[in-house]
Scaffold this active site. Structure first.
Site, PDB file in Angstrom:
ATOM      1  N   SER A 288       0.796  -1.105   0.156  1.00  0.00           N
ATOM      2  CA  SER A 288       0.038  -0.020   0.073  1.00  0.00           C
ATOM      3  C   SER A 288       0.711   1.242  -0.004  1.00  0.00           C
ATOM      4  CB  SER A 288      -0.839   0.154   1.297  1.00  0.00           C
ATOM      5  OG  SER A 288      -1.517   1.219   1.679  1.00  0.00           O
TER       6      SER A 288
ATOM      7  N   TYR B 136      -2.733  -0.482  10.627  1.00  0.00           N
ATOM      8  CA  TYR B 136      -2.576  -0.793   9.068  1.00  0.00           C
ATOM      9  C   TYR B 136      -1.287  -0.233   8.432  1.00  0.00           C
ATOM     10  CZ  TYR B 136      -3.566  -1.550   4.025  1.00  0.00           C
ATOM     11  OH  TYR B 136      -3.698  -1.818   2.951  1.00  0.00           O
TER      12      TYR B 136
END
Length: 275
Positions: free
Chosen positions: A133, A146
């Site tokens: 990501s 995250y």
């Protein structure tokens, strides 16, 4: 002979799109899901699908063995994709919730990757592709769990790539920015389940976060469909020399550039405006 590919996290979003499109393009796809209720959609598509829970080591090992059986003991590619995001300020994150985030986004991937590396060493070839990501490159407030899992994944993958130098096993990271999927929906569920929103110092900011996660349309500019990830995945699978990193969406390219040229203090100011 078409390449065989195991993909995790295929219930929705990127995993589902890539499984369907690779299958359509003639690849031997083995999809995996955590929820048994999601198996039926793959039967209708003619795609073999297995149960593989990234939070359960026994399920990972059994799923990998089943995947090998489905591809006649010759797995060419592992696409690690199954993950979720746990929102919440760092000070509001119960440690056990942070562990859960790492169990699925990091430790489960590590277990599966090691199984694949052993198999690919024996075969003398293979490719492992990690769907990371933009939040593995830069951090944003209220995404601490995250962020941490993806930063850890980036470091582990870079190390693995160097350790496999000189073999015919290629390692790549894909780093998407905003992609149309059910990621926000699942993040909202995790947010409301695990974070004590009403008693938090960040309560007012949390409302803005909830509004973002509940939005019916993509709240971020430059959001792309999962086909943008597929284009990079296809290259990582087929290029004679796959890239170490594939950026997806303008925000990833932009943030990657800013991280290289700006001081931490200046970059923080920019990121705080986009929280």
């Amino acid at each position: 002979m078409s390449k065989s590919i195991l993909i995790t996290g295929c219930s929705t979003g990127i995993g589902l799109y890539c499984a369907k499109t690779l299958h359509k393009d003639g690849y031997k796809v083995i999809a995996s899901v955590r929820n048994p209720e999601h198996l039926n959609q793959f039967e209708a598509l003619g795609i073999p699908c297995i149960l593989l829970d990234l939070a359960d080591e026994q399920s990972i090992r059994e799923g990998f063995d089943q995947a090998l059986s489905l591809c006649n003991g010759k797995l060419d590619v592992l696409f690690n994709n199954g993950a979720y995001g746990q929102p919440g300020a760092v000070e509001d994150l119960p440690t056990e919730v942070l562990r859960q985030q790492f169990e699925i986004n990091f430790f489960g991937w590590h277990t599966l990757t090691n199984l694949a590396v052993k198999h690919m060493r024996n075969r003398g070839q293979g490719r492992i592709i990690q769907n990371s990501s933009v939040l593995g490159l830069v951090a944003l407030p209220y995404r601490g769990a995250y962020n941490a899992s993806k930063f850890a994944l980036e470091g582990l993958t870079d190390t693995l790539r160097m350790e496999l130098a000189g073999t015919n096993i290629q390692i790549s990271l894909i780093e998407p920015g905003p992609i149309l999927s059910e990621f926000r929906k699942n993040a909202r569920i995790a947010f409301e389940k695990h974070i004590n929103i009403n008693d938090s110092y960040h309560k007012s900011e949390y409302q803005a976060q909830l509004n973002r996660l509940k939005a019916q349309t993509a709240p971020q500019k430059f959001t792309l469909g999962p086909e943008a990830v597929y284009d990079k995945l296809f290259h990582a699978i087929n290029a004679p020399k796959a890239k170490a990193r594939y950026y997806v969406t303008f925000p990833t390219y932009f943030m990657g550039y800013l991280k290289r040229v700006l001081s931490t203090a200046v970059l923080d100011k920019i990121l705080l405006k986009n929280k």
